[in-house]
Design an enzyme around this catalytic site. Structure first.
Site, PDB file in Angstrom:
ATOM      1  CB  CYS A 108      -2.049 -13.977  -1.494  1.00 59.04           C
ATOM      2  SG  CYS A 108      -3.813 -14.229  -1.566  1.00 59.04           S
TER       3      CYS A 108
ATOM      4  NE  ARG B 216      -3.566  -2.308   2.525  1.00 61.12           N
ATOM      5  CZ  ARG B 216      -3.446  -3.182   3.514  1.00 61.12           C
ATOM      6  NH1 ARG B 216      -2.679  -2.927   4.563  1.00 61.12           N
ATOM      7  NH2 ARG B 216      -4.101  -4.318   3.482  1.00 61.12           N
TER       8      ARG B 216
END
Ligand code: SAH
Length: 350
Positions: free
Chosen positions: A293, A169
């Site tokens: 992921c 982020r």
């Protein structure tokens, strides 16, 4: 327990499981017996490492299993509280010792065991959630960078937040601008972190709870230009394409599409589809932050599928950054699967 070769040569010591396909999880190599307080020492080392990182957040991973030489133990810190997962028989048996060490070293107000992941069933362990120490409220407040989050450690996904994306982020914030689409947004991790740099933000998640939490977190952070939609991303991307929508920044952070090896081919077609559609929705000059992921999908495989998607979208794309999970979730160089999170930051040239 001690592990020896067929000829009786000592190999090391391991945690034992009589149900799992993973019978032994090594905790030490060589003939020496680990000291009786080895768990406490390793927890201390894990905490010291996190302190050395000087993370700009009050929520982060304190213990990351094998990478902290504490196999199948997860400990996440949410402000004054800790959330623990014991994912094997050996770790489960040692929970009282682990709890005592954490209480002594991390001095939390409460410790919650989120022992409800399904992998515990493979170990013959039950799924349960218990307070191990102190009290743990239903709502905790934490901060990551400039964003405050309300977290439900009892029922949120994983232990409450996706802590492994914090540094991605931060990285994405360097590029974010214009109209942002955050797909698979959960509590709005990317949407809220990138919102201050963007003119408009659309966050999409299939879970009604997640969408409610995004709205609540956006309001609490005074971010009025964040819209959250409860939708299936696959459908929403198609719909956005149909209506001619365009974005300058897109984040794709889906759940693990390949939870096992058999699921890899289907997962690859899922990754291809969302990346293809996102690249079509992206303006030239815009950035795509795309993640996987799935530990069964390597970085190379992921790059290949994204590159196929770019070819099919007739997009020229450059690779700006190749990233992984945050440093509080270390990767073991001898265990490639521990590099489970891949995050590519791409720029659409044309
Ligand atoms: N980006 C988030 C984490 C995402 S986790 C963060 O930074 O915190 C993956 C999310 O995808 C979950 O919230 C799950 O509810 C959502 N999800 C799973 N399948 C989906 C689908 N088909 N469409 C939309 N959301 C989906």
């Amino acid at each position: 327990m001690q592990v020896a070769s067929e000829r009786g040569r000592p190999i090391g010591h391991a945690l034992f499981s009589d149900e799992s396909q993973i019978t032994l999880r090594m905790v030490a190599f060589g003939p020496a017996v680990p000291p009786p307080d080895f768990i406490e020492r390793r927890i201390a080392a894990a905490i010291a490492y996190r302190q050395s990182l000087a993370l700009d957040a009050t929520a982060y991973r304190l213990v990351h299993g094998e990478a902290d030489r504490l196999p199948s133990l997860i400990v996440d810190r949410y402000g004054d509280y800790l959330v623990v997962q014991a994912l094997s028989q050996g770790t489960d048996r040692r929970l009282p010792e682990i709890t005592a060490a954490l209480a002594k070293l991390a001095r939390p107000a409460g410790i919650l065991a989120r022992n409800d992941p399904r992998v515990r069933l493979l170990e013959g362990l039950e799924q349960r959630v218990d307070v191990l120490y102190g009290d743990v409220p239903e709502r905790l407040e934490v901060r990551e960078g400039a964003v405050g989050y309300r977290v439900d450690p009892w029922k949120g996904q994983k232990t409450g937040l996706f802590l492994d994306q914090r540094e991605n982020r931060e990285a994405a914030l360097r590029y974010a601008r214009g109209r942002l689409l955050d797909a698979f947004s959960y509590h709005g991790g990317f949407a809220l972190a990138l919102a201050p740099r963007c003119d408009s933000v659309l966050a999409v998640d299939i879970s009604a709870d997640a969408v409610a939490r995004i709205r609540e977190n956006a309001a609490a952070n005074g971010l009025r230009h964040v819209e959250a939609r409860e939708m299936n991303v696959f459908d929403e991307l198609r719909e956005l394409e149909r209506t001619g929508a365009r974005f300058d920044t897109i984040v794709l952070d889906p759940p693990a599409f390949a939870k096992n090896k058999a699921a890899v081919p289907k997962a690859m077609s899922g990754y291809k589809e969302i990346n293809l559609r996102a690249l079509k929705l992206l303006e030239p000059g815009g950035f795509l932050v795309t993640c996987s992921c799935s530990y069964n999908v390597s970085e190379e495989m992921f790059l290949d599928v994204v590159s196929d998607a770019a070819a099919d979208a007739a997009a020229e794309v450059s690779l700006v950054e190749k990233r992984a999970q945050g440093r509080d979730h270390p990767i073991l160089i001898k265990v490639p699967e521990t590099h489970y999170l891949k995050c590519l930051i791409l720029r659409k040239l044309a």
